[in-house]
Every structure is written in C-alpha cells, then in structure tokens.
Scaffold this motif. Structure first.
Motif: not given
Length: 202
Positions: A98-119
């Motif tokens: 139940e607590m895990a449902k209240q926790l969101q893991p997030i990855f944010i790129t620092v390489d927007p030139e290559r890291d498109t939404p698909k990548v």
C-alpha cells in the motif's frame, strides 16, 4: 562519469547527513529528522514522458518520489544505480504494497540530445514498468537539474559521434509535498536502499 563531480556532490550533502546523526532520539518508529530536512533541493519542472505527455513536478503532489538523474547511453554507473533502485522498490512493494502505491520512482535524463521519449522509455522499461522516464528540451532539463543541484556536462565527441555525459551521482527521496528527505544509497545495494525507504516512507 566524472568522479570529481560525484565527490563534490556528496561533499555538499555531507554536512546535512552529519547534522542528522546528532539526533540521538531515534527508533524504528521515530527515525528522527530526515537527513536532507531544510535543504534547498527540488522544485517545479515541466518535462516529457516516454509517451509524449507533459509531466509537471506538481503532478506528484501527495506522493513520495525517488528521483535519479542519468542518461540512457551511460555505459556503467547509471544502469547499475537504477537497477539497485528498482530492485529496492520491488522489495519495498512486497513488504509494504500500500505504501509502495504512494511512492513514484522517476528517472530524468541529463542527455536530452539523444534521450528522446522513445529512448528514455526503452531504458526505463528494461528495469521496471513502475519507473517513470522523463526528458525534455535542453532548457527544461537544465532547469530541473538546477532545482535538484545536479551537475552535468557533455564530454568530448568522438569520431563516430558518440560521447559520454559527466554528471553528479545520487538518488533523492522526496516527500509528499516535494520536500527533500534523504539521499538513497544506490551506489551500495538494493537492501540499503530498501532500508531507507522503510525508514522514511510511512
């Protein structure tokens, strides 16, 4: 990975961690004040998910968040860190569904030139469907990284066009109102990260 940047990043955070250690009135039920309490980390951003949808920091209001900055083409550190982070999340979800449902893991790129939404989507999917991957314009990424005190810089471009990104290393645990709670030890083990989640996500 720029080890000087990594060291600089944790040196800046160290005083906050040492201050937390001075609190002796701690227990399993009362872990004391969060190590990053009061730190100016986190803030509003507007990025793009792997599905092309606009995602704002405010969208996670009321949820805990695990935030990691890296890039999909990272050859070593990022994949290992993210793997440990998501293994820890999976273990936490088994123990506290139940607590895990209240926790969101997030990855944010620092390489927007290559890291498109698909990548970014392909990268995060390799670890967990629960991991939200975000990218954006260079300006958007710069704003998000600055809010989280994250250093990054593009390395020398090789003859084949490839390059590495120097960036600070670390994963943040953020609270329900977006406040910083603790640095997650993704450089250690999934078990160490899970222990931190059990301590603060409640």
């Amino acid at each position: 990975m720029n080890h000087h940047a990594m060291t600089k990043h944790f040196i800046l955070a160290a005083p906050l961690l040492l201050l937390a250690a001075c609190n002796n009135a701690v227990s399993a039920d009362n872990p004391g004040e969060p190590p990053l309490a009061g730190a100016k980390i986190g803030g509003p951003f507007e990025l793009t998910s792997s599905s092309g949808e606009t995602v704002k920091w405010s969208d996670f209001q009321g949820k805990y968040r695990m935030v990691y900055f890296g890039y999909a083409y990272c050859p070593d550190v990022c994949p290992l860190d993210v793997q440990r982070m998501m293994k820890a999340y999976a273990e936490f979800a088994k123990a506290e569904p139940e607590m895990a449902k209240q926790l969101q893991p997030i990855f944010i790129t620092v390489d927007p030139e290559r890291d498109t939404p698909k990548v970014v989507g392909e990268f995060t999917h390799a670890f967990s469907d629960d991991l939200l991957g975000l990218t954006g314009t260079p300006e958007q990424i710069k704003k998000a990284a600055r809010a989280f005190s994250v250093y990054y810089a593009k390395g020398a471009v090789r003859e084949d066009g490839s390059y590495l990104m120097d960036h600070s290393r670390g994963a943040y645990l953020m609270g329900r109102d977006g406040e910083p709670i603790a640095l997650l030890p993704v450089d250690e083990s999934p078990e160490a990260v899970t222990a931190e989640l059990k301590k603060w996500v409640r």
